[in-house]
Design an enzyme around this catalytic site. Structure first.
Site, PDB file in Angstrom:
ATOM      1  CB  CYS A 587      -1.071  -0.043   1.238  1.00 53.96           C
ATOM      2  SG  CYS A 587      -2.368   1.086   1.003  1.00 53.96           S
ATOM      3  NE  ARG A 620      -8.580   5.540   3.463  1.00 51.99           N
ATOM      4  CZ  ARG A 620      -7.247   6.212   3.468  1.00 51.99           C
ATOM      5  NH1 ARG A 620      -7.172   7.361   3.035  1.00 51.99           N
ATOM      6  NH2 ARG A 620      -6.477   4.912   3.442  1.00 51.99           N
ATOM      7  CG  HIS A 685      -3.899  -3.220   4.142  1.00 52.20           C
ATOM      8  ND1 HIS A 685      -2.694  -2.797   4.450  1.00 52.20           N
ATOM      9  CD2 HIS A 685      -4.593  -2.360   3.686  1.00 52.20           C
ATOM     10  CE1 HIS A 685      -2.447  -1.517   3.879  1.00 52.20           C
ATOM     11  NE2 HIS A 685      -3.826  -1.133   3.659  1.00 52.20           N
TER      12      HIS A 685
HETATM   13  N1  GLN Z   1      -1.944   6.891   2.825  1.00 55.67           N
HETATM   14  C1  GLN Z   1      -1.866   6.242   1.366  1.00 55.67           C
HETATM   15  C2  GLN Z   1      -3.128   6.190   0.854  1.00 55.67           C
HETATM   16  O1  GLN Z   1      -4.194   6.572   1.482  1.00 55.67           O
HETATM   17  C3  GLN Z   1      -1.499   4.680   1.906  1.00 55.67           C
HETATM   18  C4  GLN Z   1      -2.429   3.859   2.813  1.00 55.67           C
HETATM   19  C5  GLN Z   1      -2.053   2.642   3.231  1.00 55.67           C
HETATM   20  O2  GLN Z   1      -0.955   2.209   3.360  1.00 55.67           O
HETATM   21  N2  GLN Z   1      -3.099   2.004   3.644  1.00 55.67           N
HETATM   22  O3  GLN Z   1      -3.206   5.920  -0.307  1.00 55.67           O
END
Ligand code: GLN
Length: 734
Positions: A587, A620, A685
């Site tokens: 990520c 998101r 994840h």
């Molecule tokens: N901060 C980054 C995003 O929101 C990565 C997030 C993450 O590692 N889950 O895209």
């Protein structure tokens, strides 16, 4: 009262009466939902009828702290309106306030809401979900907002902690007369106090408490300049006395300080301490609970009561009489055994429970994990819980239940604990038949499974073990290690496989430690010698003899700190990737490998070791996900939660193809992640490796091959992993 408000109140009253008197159910959110529909301003319209109010928010401890404030106000002779049952969204607060105006009990108000006696001043005590503060505060305009702490929690609902901070700050800005009473030991709370114009009062523990440190903590970076903070001492998580070595930002002065904190010995011990406050306020208090979080909670209660002008003389009695809501922290006697039941919903909460289980020297325990809406669908966080600490106990029997019990079983396996699957707490108690009757069974359950556990315990409370019931043979609660050690393989490896974990102090948001555990254990189980080196922020990066490198995921702020650190030495990582080194980037870590990524609206230069760029998008991407990939013969499962959208250059190959469209690199792509030489970049994840052992084995095999060791990795017993994987796959397939 206006007509609209009157109508809204009447409708809510009828709904409340119907639910409680006719259907015999709790009032809950329904009356509030109805009232808000008819009068969206109902909280603002009814607030003036209160002498004042206090709102409590923060990740952990809201219900307890708010309950204590309500009891403290009642003891100081106020008529209290309170959402004691924990309905803490706008609807729950509206319901409590509507019920409170009648002088009747607030929803589940209990003793504190009972008095509507003439002449008493009516005061509100409300707990509020962090994200709802921005809707509640501007209407309610409370005298004070108590902010207890901010930890990672339900990240699939809250996004990253930075977002929660923004929301609370906005709420305060929209209610400028509200004073912020905040945990100054928590830099994430202090950062909010720092940026809002509201007046503020800090509380905290003014001395080291000598607790064992947690492995994972949320951002320990300076709110001003993003440099890593230095700590004089840490209590747990990121709470402690901190200072930024670069710009000098430090823990603010404590207007209410806990001092002489002592944990009394014995089972009924609990903490005692002095609260030293502004204007010479000083009070000695004692709780019967062994959790340090109670020191923070009660110190916050004293500060809030003082601030509201309520007498704290009876505080000790209030604490002694306090019965935690909904069966938390309660002991039941079930089928002849004492069962201590607790609730924990996030790593910080679970870690606190584990330290209590350890303080009780327990050897029988049950853990429950659900993944319903209110729990959060992403359960990666269980890998951030220090279950390893349980291994210091003489464990006899450990059980796991809930909708994601298989994942808990895998998690515990990697902590060295062999847990049995159960359907409910009764199975656990029966599974303890044969263990010493004097031993307590400790149960810790997360949000939506906790009421089920409580209901079973209440139903069985006071029962003895049935005559003639057979003992269950003591199960070994330890995983046998080294099951398939391969001497030939071990002999062929001249020096141990070197795993390098990059910046675990910054990029660790979704259980990335689990990826390391999977790599390490699967080597050890096969007799492959292995070492794990952690490179922390500010430390020299040396990848010359690295075999597998891990770069985890993180919140934007942490990601930026790592990016700066890595950019200064990017040629080392580039050379490693060029020489075919195995690298797992998750990520945020994956985004850093491209040419650039977005931090809000700002474009941040990346390391440029793969042909990709990460742009921003609307909202998101948050889902359970699965892909078909050449590195595994069954689909790879995981959970994605990212704001950035990654676009691969034409020459790059994705790691796999999503089973469900609209998931992965971006909502338009037909690919997820990247497979570039030895680099596995992914949004997954989970953590991805323990959930998908084939990916771990691909990385290990790739690393061995690069070292010139050609071999077939011996198969391992992956029954637990396979079962958990299949549950995750079923969720994706719907
Ligand atoms: N901060 C980054 C995003 O929101 C990565 C997030 C993450 O590692 N889950 O895209």
């Amino acid at each position: 009262m206006g007509v609209k408000t009157g109508l809204a109140c009447a409708a809510a009253d009828v709904a409340h009466w119907g639910l409680t008197s006719v259907l015999k159910r709790g009032g809950g959110n329904v009356p509030g939902t109805l009232a808000l529909k008819l009068d969206p301003q109902i909280i603002a319209d009814l607030a003036p009828a209160l002498e004042g109010s206090i709102v409590v928010t923060g990740t952990n401890g809201k219900t307890t702290t708010n309950g204590l404030i309500a009891d403290g106000l009642a003891a100081a002779d106020y008529d209290v309106v309170c959402n004691r049952a924990g309905n803490n969204m706008q609807t729950g607060i509206a319901a409590a306030i509507v019920a409170g105006r009648r002088g009747s009990r607030g929803t589940g108000a209990g003793a504190a809401g009972a008095g509507a006696a003439a002449g008493k001043k009516r005061f509100g005590a409300f707990e509020c979900d962090e994200l709802y503060t921005v809707r509640v505060l501007p209407q309610l305009k409370p005298r004070a907002l108590v902010l207890l702490n901010l930890f990672r929690d339900q990240l699939d609902r809250y996004g990253e902690i930075d977002h929660t901070q923004d929301v609370i700050a906005q709420a305060l800005e929209k209610s400028p007369t509200t004073t912020l009473i905040y945990n100054a030991d928590d830099p994430l709370c202090a950062a909010i106090a720092d940026r809002v114009p509201n007046s503020s009062i800090g509380f905290g523990i003014d001395e080291p408490t000598g607790l064992e440190a947690d492995r994972i903590s949320d951002s320990r970076f300076c709110a001003k300049c993003n440099a890593p903070l230095d700590y004089d001492y840490v209590h747990y998580g990121q709470l402690g006395k901190y200072r930024c070595p670069k710009c000098g930002w430090e823990r603010p002065e404590l207007a209410y300080a806990a001092r002489n904190v002592a944990l009394e010995c014995g089972r009924d011990g609990g903490y005692s301490w002095d609260i030293c406050g502004a204007d010479g306020f000083s009070q000695h208090v004692k709780t019967r609970y062994n959790g340090l979080y109670m020191v923070f909670n009660v110190t916050a209660v004293a500060a809030a009561l003082q601030f509201a002008g309520a007498d704290t003389e009876k505080l000790d009695q209030v604490i002694a009489d306090y019965e935690p809501a909904g069966g938390r922290m309660h002991t039941y006697h079930v089928l002849g055994r004492d069962v201590v039941s607790n609730l924990a919903k996030n790593p910080a909460g679970f870690d606190r429970m584990i330290s209590e289980v350890k303080a009780a020297d327990s050897c029988l325990m049950a853990f429950f994990l659900n993944d319903n809406d209110a729990d959060g669908h992403d359960i990666s966080w269980i890998w951030d819980v220090d279950f390893e600490k349980l291994c210091e106990l003489d464990l006899e029997r450990v059980f796991v239940g809930g909708t994601r019990k298989n994942d808990l079983q895998v998690r515990l396996k990697y902590a060295g604990i062999d847990a049995r699957l159960i359907d409910g707490i009764e199975d656990a108690v029966r599974g303890c038949f044969g263990a010493d009757d004097a031993l307590e069974l400790h149960s810790v359950a997360n949000y939506t499974v906790f009421p089920t556990v409580t209901a079973d315990l209440k139903r069985l409370d006071g029962t003895e073990r049935p005559a003639g019931s057979a003992d269950v043979a003591a199960g070994c609660a330890r995983v046998e290690l080294g099951c398939v050690a391969d001497a030939g393989l071990a002999g062929a490896i001249a020096r141990p496989l070197r795993i390098v974990h990059l910046y675990p102090d910054a990029l660790n948001l979704y259980g990335d430690g689990g990826n390391i555990a999977s790599l390490r254990q699967r080597c050890e189980w096969r007799g492959i010698p292995v070492v794990v080196d952690q490179v922390r922020m500010g430390e020299e990066l040396d990848l010359s003899d690295a075999d597998v490198v891990l770069l985890g995921g993180g919140a934007d702020r942490d990601q930026l700190a790592v990016c700066k650190e890595l950019l200064a030495q990017k040629e080392k990582l580039a050379a490693y990737v060029e020489s075919d080194g195995a690298l797992l980037a998750i990520c945020g870590g994956y985004q850093l490998l491209g040419r650039f990524y977005m931090m809000g609206n700002t474009q941040v230069e990346g390391l440029g070791v793969i042909g990709a760029e990460t742009r921003s998008g609307e909202g998101r991407l948050i889902h359970n996900v699965a892909i078909n990939s050449p590195v595994a013969c069954t689909p790879i499962v995981g959970f994605e939660n990212h704001g950035g959208r990654t676009y691969l250059d034409d020459g790059e190959t994705p790691l796999g193809t999503p089973l469900v469209a609209g998931t992965g690199n971006n909502e338009f792509a037909v690919g997820e992640g990247v497979l570039h030489k030895g680099v596995v970049g992914t949004y997954f994840h989970g953590p991805v490796l323990p959930k998908n052992p084939q990916v771990t084995d691909w990385l290990i095999a790739h690393a061995l091959e690069r070292r010139g060791i050609a071999c077939e990795l011996p198969a391992l017993d992956d029954a637990y992993e396979t079962a958990a994987h299949d549950v995750a796959l079923d969720i994706v397939r719907g």
